[in-house]
Design an enzyme around this catalytic site. Sequence first.
Site, mmCIF file in Angstrom:
data_model
loop_
_atom_site.group_PDB
_atom_site.id
_atom_site.type_symbol
_atom_site.label_atom_id
_atom_site.label_comp_id
_atom_site.label_asym_id
_atom_site.label_seq_id
_atom_site.Cartn_x
_atom_site.Cartn_y
_atom_site.Cartn_z
ATOM 1 N N TYR A 164 55.838 46.627 40.552
ATOM 2 C CA TYR A 164 56.115 46.286 41.941
ATOM 3 C C TYR A 164 57.603 46.359 42.269
ATOM 4 C CZ TYR A 164 51.272 44.677 42.446
ATOM 5 O OH TYR A 164 49.894 44.610 42.506
ATOM 6 N N LYS A 176 49.288 48.647 28.628
ATOM 7 C CA LYS A 176 48.691 49.974 28.514
ATOM 8 C C LYS A 176 49.702 50.792 27.715
ATOM 9 C CE LYS A 176 45.544 53.074 29.464
ATOM 10 N NZ LYS A 176 44.202 53.038 28.856
ATOM 11 N N ASP A 221 42.341 48.492 30.290
ATOM 12 C CA ASP A 221 40.965 48.943 30.567
ATOM 13 C C ASP A 221 39.967 48.131 29.745
ATOM 14 O OD1 ASP A 221 42.336 50.193 28.508
ATOM 15 O OD2 ASP A 221 41.300 52.107 28.696
ATOM 16 N N ASP A 251 47.756 41.241 38.675
ATOM 17 C CA ASP A 251 47.183 41.198 40.023
ATOM 18 C C ASP A 251 45.707 41.608 39.984
ATOM 19 O OD1 ASP A 251 46.917 41.084 42.738
ATOM 20 O OD2 ASP A 251 48.254 42.741 43.193
ATOM 21 N N ASP A 302 41.968 39.005 40.364
ATOM 22 C CA ASP A 302 40.836 39.123 41.297
ATOM 23 C C ASP A 302 39.526 39.150 40.509
ATOM 24 O OD1 ASP A 302 42.399 39.238 43.608
ATOM 25 O OD2 ASP A 302 41.183 40.842 44.483
#
Length: 351
Positions: free
Chosen positions: A136, A186, A219, A243, A247
């Site tokens: 970000y 990752k 993943d 982020d 969720d």
Amino acid sequence: MAYEIALIPGDGIGEEVLTAVRPLVDDLAASAGFGLDYTDLDWGSERYLAEGAMMPEDGIETLRSHDAILLGAVGHPDVPDHVTLHGLMLPIRKRLNQQVCKRPATLLEGVESPLRGYGGGDVDLVVFRENTEGEYADVGGREHRGFDHEVAVQSAVYTREGTETVVRAAFEAAADREGYLTNVTKSNAQAHGMVFWDDVVREVSEDYPGVDVERLLVDAAAMDFVRRPEEFDVVVASNLFGDVLTDLGAIVTGSLGLAPSANLALDGDAPSMFEPVHGSAPDIAGEGIANPLATVRSVAMLLDHLGESAAGTRLEDAVADQLADPDAPRTPDLGGDAGTDAVVAALRERL
Ligand code: ATP
């Protein structure tokens, strides 16, 4: 004793839930023997549409003098998401150095998970999300706009200080909880920033010999949040991955309408900011059916942060009791048919 709270209801259901919740919080504070002095700030998309900016130029300085910030949500169907995010939420997180975002996800008694076979108490994890840099970071640009050879560059930024701050906060939490930390990256595909991140985790882990560290690629972590959420305790991840995973954590534990979050300024005396994980939910805004409990639980985190832990725990316990009560009103996201105000009224009575 009164705390100075900057109140930014924002947009959509953010404004609805904060308006509903505020009197309940004031009652709780009064009964616990402290006060909350609010500065009401009408910052958000309506202001952007009227005046061209989500907040005033000196907005960050206005916030600085407060003990904490309580935010509803930001987002508007008529304003692009990158404008709302870069106009309010990201500058607050970055310029107040709120480097750590803490997001618990607990499956409470009486709440149905979309996962088959999971019940109250089966999932209890907390995600520590890096909050001011990573993917970000505002680094990049667009060239040759409108031409076939148009190009966009977006760079992620990982500083040692920023990474170590969130990683250390996560290790501290893991040491206080079950001593189990999952590091999500990752680093197979992103061999610079994320391998650096892994190096920092390895270095910090030497100070916490009692904490077991598991490494997961994002993943696999997404899959395992669904396949075996009960095994996670503390999870640490970059800004973007945190982020996305939160969720997922919110919905696995019942609803986005239950998920609280804290943006913590751990260094210095800048205020921290508390807000529900959810956004402005334009699909239900104005209907009076938004679940207010994510905001209530964010207030509980705020009170705890201010040192009013007894009041924070009382609030969190009242939410848990209400959800466990099959006769208590609940909003449609939890399978009920009650409105925001009815849920808050029942909670107020319970308190
Ligand atoms: P924004 O652009 O502001 O982020 P969004 O629609 O992308 O908004 P959310 O606001 O997080 O994202 O909403 C995602 C989904 O979850 C929507 O269907 C919304 O109705 C639902 N939702 C979010 N928060 C709540 C809540 N407090 N109560 C009930 N449903 C909610």
